[in-house]
Each structure stands twice: as structure tokens, then as C-alpha cells.
Write a protein that holds these residues in place. Structure first.
Motif, PDB file in Angstrom:
ATOM      1  N   THR A 167      42.168  38.042  19.621  1.00  0.00           N
ATOM      2  CA  THR A 167      41.846  36.839  20.397  1.00  0.00           C
ATOM      3  C   THR A 167      41.627  37.088  21.892  1.00  0.00           C
ATOM      4  OG1 THR A 167      44.165  36.340  20.890  1.00  0.00           O
ATOM      5  CG2 THR A 167      43.282  35.463  18.822  1.00  0.00           C
ATOM      6  N   ARG A 290      33.221  39.866  29.816  1.00  0.00           N
ATOM      7  CA  ARG A 290      33.964  38.721  29.288  1.00  0.00           C
ATOM      8  C   ARG A 290      33.353  37.421  29.818  1.00  0.00           C
ATOM      9  NH1 ARG A 290      38.904  36.103  31.378  1.00  0.00           N
ATOM     10  NH2 ARG A 290      37.833  36.486  33.352  1.00  0.00           N
ATOM     11  N   TYR A 294      31.655  34.637  27.533  1.00  0.00           N
ATOM     12  CA  TYR A 294      32.265  33.304  27.519  1.00  0.00           C
ATOM     13  C   TYR A 294      31.224  32.255  27.885  1.00  0.00           C
ATOM     14  CZ  TYR A 294      35.025  29.326  29.036  1.00  0.00           C
ATOM     15  OH  TYR A 294      35.528  28.059  29.204  1.00  0.00           O
ATOM     16  N   THR A 305      35.186  27.407  22.024  1.00  0.00           N
ATOM     17  CA  THR A 305      35.504  28.621  22.785  1.00  0.00           C
ATOM     18  C   THR A 305      36.710  28.407  23.701  1.00  0.00           C
ATOM     19  OG1 THR A 305      33.923  27.979  24.462  1.00  0.00           O
ATOM     20  CG2 THR A 305      33.135  29.487  22.784  1.00  0.00           C
ATOM     21  N   PRO A 308      39.137  34.323  27.021  1.00  0.00           N
ATOM     22  CA  PRO A 308      40.091  35.409  26.737  1.00  0.00           C
ATOM     23  C   PRO A 308      40.643  35.984  28.047  1.00  0.00           C
ATOM     24  CG  PRO A 308      38.003  35.747  25.586  1.00  0.00           C
ATOM     25  CD  PRO A 308      37.772  34.670  26.597  1.00  0.00           C
ATOM     26  N   MET A 314      36.608  38.138  21.708  1.00  0.00           N
ATOM     27  CA  MET A 314      36.695  36.679  21.714  1.00  0.00           C
ATOM     28  C   MET A 314      36.598  36.235  20.263  1.00  0.00           C
ATOM     29  SD  MET A 314      34.430  34.137  23.940  1.00  0.00           S
ATOM     30  CE  MET A 314      34.637  32.387  23.864  1.00  0.00           C
TER      31      MET A 314
END
Ligand SMILES: Cc1ncc(COP(=O)(O)O)c(C=O)c1O
Length: 388
Positions: A167, A290, A294, A305, A308, A314
Motif C-alpha cells: 500500500t 509517487r 498519484y 486513490t 502513499p 500504490m
């Protein structure tokens, strides 16, 4: 036992690639950087110095001392070399512990979504998995109350990772303190704290549950060189925990492997004693990726979403897409169907959440170049738009 789902998906992606498909592989959990040069130099020096013979089974003393120093200076916890065992990767570390610890039917609490191998290694050792689920709306973090309900005096061990695979979630000091209050009630239960992503943290700081005195004697830190130092192929992991467990794991690997490769141990010693600049550089690169992932995935309708906080994964939720149909008229019945659809129609390989105990999710790894990630996001977005 099943083939590891992550390895299975990567194998399928490789096969399609070999047939000429333009696959972008976002399924495997390894940094795409090469090992820093100074670490490779350490391996070379080690070889020239004659470190080519069988090593001591729990690892070279100077390496265990360097691990002990690292735990003290970076994590603020004290473990002597006699409490440390170096193994052929953190995966073997976990396998050693479970094989030492479990009798048939013994319970192990696993915080979910979990790294796929926790479940299968417990299976292999004859244990019984007790799953405690974290929900997407809580960034997949487990509520201490739920943990408390799952615990009982006959639980032999608990295992979780922070930062987490799959995760990217990160437990804070306060959250770990709540966990430790629960664990303090079970002095016979070992707490396996997998900290292999400790250097890949984007918000706040990595925290270890070993900092709390009430559980300190029951904590086993699991860590290794693979992720933070980009050393997956060298296969070095380690445990730091109670001395009786270190002795048992030494006995176990004395029969399984006779210890971790000598040259890899010399490289690891160089890595641990060396600077952390390249570790930081890799972390900053992961942070940018990231952000990119995202932002890109959050815009896709049908995905749930969250941001992370560490590692390079993710796990978007896709419950809104289950039951939809592909352009070919096939129903997406579960996350595995969704990942197969992405593989075949978007040529992007990911991993089904079913492998991690999170059925309505899929895992995307952002250990890939910006170009690949941008391309993959566009392809995924287009493929999801085509679902009816
Ligand atoms: C949470 C977690 N623990 C342990 C490992 C195993 O690492 P190693 O390469 O040291 O066996 C991995 C690798 O994917 C991981 O994600």
C-alpha cells in the motif's frame, strides 16, 4: 503452494514482451536503479581480501556489528551482534523465523493488505493465518481496536510492514504506540516488524515499534539491503530480535543455506558503513514518481486513490469497475480480470489485489522511469474509459 502472484504476473509480462508486445512492467517490487558504485567496489575488495569461503552461519561478525551500530544510530534501539542473523534476503529471514516458530495450526496475525509472501510463508510453515484488515479510507491502516479483537494468547506472531508493500502506507509513532499497548497484553507473541522500506519515506519519518519499552523484548526487526540500497540481486536480509530466536534461526539456516553469500555480505558491510547520499537521491526520485502516479491515477474515473507515504507502490481501489464489461463484452468479475484486461488491452502489467488480501484493488509499482509511468497512466486511463 501457489506461484507468487507478483512473480507470476511478471513472468506473463515477460512472455508477452518476448512476443513483441510493447509491455510496460509495473508489477515487480524492485528499484530500477543499479547498486551504487562504492558498494560494488566493496564487493570487489572483499573478494580480493579472500572473502570467498564459507561465512559464519549467522553472518560475519563485523557485518553484524555494523547492523547493530546502524540500529542504534538510525533507529535508536540496541541489539547486540548475538541478536542479529544475516540471511539470503529478508524473505529468507521471515521463512527462517516462521519455520522455527510454528507448529502445525499455530496462529499468525497478518495485517492486511499484506505482502503476498507473508501469507504463503505461514502456509509453508504449517501455520494458520488470521487476517486483520485495514480499509482504503484509512489508507489501509489497521484500527488498533480491530487488532485487539483478533489477538489471543495463542497467537504466536504478528507480522506487518511499514512502510507497507503493497500500500505504501506508513504507521506514525502514535499509531504504533496504540499497537504496542495491544501487544503488551500478549507477552508470548512475537511482533515481526518488517522495515525493509525504511529509507523510502516521503512524509514524516520511518518509525519502528521496537522503540516502545513495553514490547521491546518481543519485537523482531526484519530489514535488508534490497530496497533502500538497490541491492535486490545481492540477496541480503537480516533479523534483530531475542537471542533465543537468533540462535534458532542460525540453526535453521545452517541446514538450509550455510549462511548468506560471502561477497554479498562484504558489499553490505560497505553499504551500511558508507554515506546515504545515493539512498536519499533514490528516495527523492521515488517521491517525484509517487506524485506523478498519484496525480495521474486520481484523475481516472472509477479509481479510489490515496497518497502513499512510502515504499514505491500504490493500491488503488477499483470496486466501481467490478461488473463492467470490456469492449470485447467480457465482464470484469474481479481484480484479476481487471489486471488481465490492463495487460492485454493496455500492455501494462500490474498485480491483482487478490494476492494481497485486498480483492477490489490492484497494485501498481512506481519503480519505473517517468516516461514509462506517464505512458502507462495514459494507457490505463484509455483502457478504463473503454469499459462499459
Ligand atoms: C515487505 C517486504 N518484505 C520483504 C521483502 C523481501 O526482500 P528481500 O529481497 O530482502 O528478500 C519484500 C520484497 O518485495 C517486501 O516487499
Amino acid at each position: 503452494m501457489k506461484e507468487s502472484a507478483t512473480i507470476g504476473m511478471s513472468r506473463m509480462a515477460r512472455e508477452l514482451k518476448a512476443q513483441g508486445a510493447p509491455i510496460i512492467s509495473l508489477s515487480l517490487g524492485e528499484p530500477d536503479f543499479d547498486t551504487p558504485q562504492f558498494i560494488m567496489d566493496g564487493a570487489r575488495v572483499g573478494m580480493e581480501e579472500g572473502y570467498t569461503h564459507y561465512p559464519p552461519i549467522p553472518g560475519y561478525m563485523d557485518l553484524r556489528e555494523a547492523i547493530s551500530d546502524k540500529l542504534s544510530s538510525e533507529n535508536g534501539v540496541s541489539y547486540g551482534p548475538e541478536q542479529i542473523v544475516v540471511s539470503t534476503g529478508a524473505k529468507q529471514t521471515i521463512a527462517n523465523i516462521m519455520l522455527c516458530l510454528l507448529d502445525p495450526g499455530d496462529k499468525v496475525v497478518i495485517l492486511s493488505p499484506y505482502w503476498v509472501s507473508y501469507y504463503d510463508i505461514v502456509q509453508m510453515a504449517g501455520g494458520q493465518q488470521v487476517i486483520v484488515e485495514g480499509k482504503l479510507e484509512d489508507e489501509y491502516k489497521v484500527d488498533p481496536q480491530k487488532l485487539d479483537e483478533a489477538m489471543s494468547p495463542d497467537v504466536k506472531a504478528v507480522i506487518f510492514s511499514s512502510p507497507s508493500n503493497p500500500t505504501g502506507s506508513l504507521y506514525t509513532t502514535d499509531e504504533l504506540r496504540e499497537f504496542s499497548k495491544v501487544f503488551a497484553k500478549y507477552p508470548d507473541t512475537l511482533i515481526l516488524s518488517d522495515e525493509i522500506y525504511e529509507y523510502i519515506v516521503f512524509e514524516g519519518e520511518h518509525q519502528s515499534i521496537s522503540q516502545f519499552p513495553e514490547v521491546r523484548n518481543n519485537v523482531v526487526i526484519i530489514n535488508g539491503m534490497s530496497k533502500g540500497f538497490a541491492m535486490t540481486g545481492w540477496r541480503i536480509g537480516y533479523m534483530a530480535g531475542p537471542e533465543w530466536l537468533a540462535k534458532a534461526c542460525t540453526k535453521m539456516q545452517g541446514q538450509l543455506t550455510s549462511g548468506a553469500a560471502s561477497i554479498s555480505q562484504r558489499a553490505s558491510l560497505t553499504a551500511l558503513k558508507g554515506p546515504r547520499e545515493e539512498v536519499s537521491m533514490m528516495r527523492e526520485t521515488f517521491r517525484k514518481r509517487r506524485d506523478l502516479v498519484y496525480e495521474g491515477l486520481s484523475k481516472i474515473e472509477g479509481f479510489d486513490t490515496y497518497l502513499p507515504k512510502g515504499a514505491f507502490y500504490m493500491l488503488p481501489g477499483i470496486s466501481k469497475l467490478i461488473g463492467r464489461a470490456t469492449p470485447e463484452g467480457e465482464e470484469i468479475k474481479d481484480a484479476t480480470d481487471f489486471c488481465m484486461y490492463l495487460l492485454k488491452n493496455a500492455n501494462v502489467s500490474t498485480v491483482t489485489g487478490l494476492a494481497f488480501g485486498a480483492p477490489d484493488t490492484f497494485r501498481i509499482s512506481f519503480a519505473a522511469s517517468n516516461e514509462e509511468l506517464n505512458d502507462a497512466i495514459q494507457r490505463i486511463s484509455a483502457a478504463v474509459r473503454e469499459l462499459k
